[in-house]
Design an enzyme around this catalytic site. Sequence first.
Site, mmCIF file in Angstrom:
data_model
loop_
_atom_site.group_PDB
_atom_site.id
_atom_site.type_symbol
_atom_site.label_atom_id
_atom_site.label_comp_id
_atom_site.label_asym_id
_atom_site.label_seq_id
_atom_site.Cartn_x
_atom_site.Cartn_y
_atom_site.Cartn_z
ATOM 1 N N ARG A 1 46.734 28.143 -22.216
ATOM 2 C CA ARG A 1 47.182 26.768 -22.046
ATOM 3 C C ARG A 1 46.878 25.881 -23.273
ATOM 4 N NH1 ARG A 1 47.747 23.660 -16.967
ATOM 5 N NH2 ARG A 1 47.324 25.555 -15.826
ATOM 6 N N LYS B 1 40.591 43.977 -13.572
ATOM 7 C CA LYS B 1 39.976 43.822 -12.280
ATOM 8 C C LYS B 1 39.567 42.355 -12.086
ATOM 9 C CE LYS B 1 35.540 43.912 -12.076
ATOM 10 N NZ LYS B 1 34.106 43.951 -12.300
ATOM 11 N N ASP C 1 40.325 50.110 -15.084
ATOM 12 C CA ASP C 1 38.950 50.241 -14.619
ATOM 13 C C ASP C 1 38.210 50.809 -15.822
ATOM 14 O OD1 ASP C 1 36.514 51.396 -13.658
ATOM 15 O OD2 ASP C 1 37.294 51.002 -11.650
ATOM 16 N N HIS C 2 37.424 49.987 -16.491
ATOM 17 C CA HIS C 2 36.943 50.427 -17.810
ATOM 18 C C HIS C 2 35.991 51.627 -17.708
ATOM 19 C CE1 HIS C 2 33.380 47.885 -17.120
ATOM 20 N NE2 HIS C 2 32.800 48.522 -18.117
ATOM 21 N N HIS D 1 34.302 50.707 -10.094
ATOM 22 C CA HIS D 1 33.681 51.616 -11.069
ATOM 23 C C HIS D 1 32.981 52.813 -10.403
ATOM 24 C CE1 HIS D 1 34.683 48.385 -13.605
ATOM 25 N NE2 HIS D 1 33.560 47.713 -13.563
HETATM 26 C C1 BG6 Z 1 31.986 44.752 -15.183
HETATM 27 C C2 BG6 Z 1 31.252 43.866 -14.218
HETATM 28 O O1 BG6 Z 1 33.184 45.219 -14.621
HETATM 29 O O2 BG6 Z 1 31.171 45.866 -15.500
HETATM 30 C C3 BG6 Z 1 29.925 43.407 -14.816
HETATM 31 O O3 BG6 Z 1 32.047 42.737 -13.899
HETATM 32 C C4 BG6 Z 1 29.119 44.586 -15.265
HETATM 33 O O4 BG6 Z 1 29.196 42.624 -13.882
HETATM 34 C C5 BG6 Z 1 29.956 45.516 -16.140
HETATM 35 O O5 BG6 Z 1 28.004 44.090 -15.998
HETATM 36 C C6 BG6 Z 1 29.210 46.790 -16.442
HETATM 37 O O6 BG6 Z 1 29.921 47.528 -17.397
HETATM 38 P P1 BG6 Z 1 29.182 48.483 -18.415
HETATM 39 O O7 BG6 Z 1 30.294 49.112 -19.177
HETATM 40 O O8 BG6 Z 1 28.276 47.619 -19.239
HETATM 41 O O9 BG6 Z 1 28.410 49.439 -17.574
#
Ligand code: BG6
Length: 488
Positions: free
Chosen positions: A46, A151, A180-181, A243
Amino acid sequence: NHLDNNCIAIFGASGDLTRRKLIPALYHLYATKQLSASFSILGISRTEYSDTTYRTKIKESLIVSEKLEDSEQLNEFCSHIHYQPLDTADKANYAALKERLAALSEQYLTAGNIIYYLSTPPSLYGVIPECLAEHGLNQNDDGWKRLIVEKPFGYDKASAVALDEQLHRFFAEEQIYRIDHYLGKETVQNLLVFRFSNGLFEPLWNRNYIDHVEITSAESIGVEGRGGYYDGAGAMRDMFQNHLLQVLAMVAMEPPALINSNAIRNETVKVFQSLHPLDEKALEHDLVLGQYTASKVRGEPLLGYREETGVEAESSTETYVALKLSIDNWRWNGVPFYVRTGKRLPTRVTEVVIHFKKTPHPVFGQNTPDNKLVIRIQPDEGILMKFGLKKPGAGFESQEVSMDFRYDSLDGDEVLTAYERLLLDSIKGDPTLFARSDAVLACWDFVQPILDVAQSNPTRYGYACGTWGPKEADELLSRDGREWRFPC
Ligand code: BG6
């Protein structure tokens, strides 16, 4: 490959995720020559920035976060970055966006290929695709169009179904990439290779040899200024629903017949569909929800969750979950899975521990060490095998020994970060590591009754910052004659 030429249009361009994860990931892909030379990045939000102001902001933030020098390479990368101010909720505004995208496509020879990255508040996930479609910007005919959705994918089952329907009205499932990382983490993918390419382990991976499985994802950080978001989510939605269930699927799935996106994702869905539904009665025993309380960690006073900015004073949002679950299928019948995650625990670690059964007759006594396989997902990525050997000297006493493999002992290619890997896959059109619609909905089917119970019973066990969570979580295992591993 000209099919990889594309424009990445990031909605939510002035947000935290864009600055912390997306732009650094794109920069590294660029610097390691993994991006096609024909690419552009269009930041959309924005605020009324010009291309130059936005570029300067991005450059400054990259210099700080990635510890870069002001180099020719950095300037060249930044020259691909553009900016379009847009009120995302207003359909009429998208005419200007359409023109802009067409001009960029011509300038960078990207053949109309576009990735739309939704890095906005979830309330906009439905609106943006609709507005894009209104202007024909979802059409695959003039170059491919893909939609990456961050997400949370829904707040509960009903909102996830509604969002899914809304997206499918404007984009085909093949165009939708739900991030979903955790699936982008090298060690999570390695679970498949480790399980299905080793004759040493594959035959043991079932109820005949495995006693139980632990999955832990611990964080030492608190909510880190995200109290406003987190208080409406909690550990179940923030970590478990997505996750941890994805990690569980990699541990538990059947071997895919082929390595392709459909074969792999078909198997993960089956795991989610086989999770034994937990009713209120089971959850009385098998669910522990906790919340961190103010305490000193190594002399440093830390706030309790309810004192964090953005969190309700009486909040019952959980910052810790421990859950015992089981999988109703041939491979896993009778094998409990204990899963836990929490913030403000003693350390940051994600690991899977496979506990093997004892040998049939305790000829060396009851105290022989159990066999364990610890799969370290982060940090210190690697695999640790623990088993018993004879203690030197008289008698037949045994002691625990370890065999240890660490990723950092491998020479060769640098491991991509999760966002680098996932962005690259979306550019290449490979959806294997993205959650498919049926998988996301199956996860919600399992999680929804747990959320309902959590809501009707707001008891949260307190735990001091820097500890391994409430003692009730230890009881969850000790009741079954087991205990958690406490990694350091
Ligand atoms: C995110 C969450 O998806 O994953 C966070 O929203 C969390 O709260 C994070 O800290 C953890 O990811 P990673 O890769 O650091 O384990």
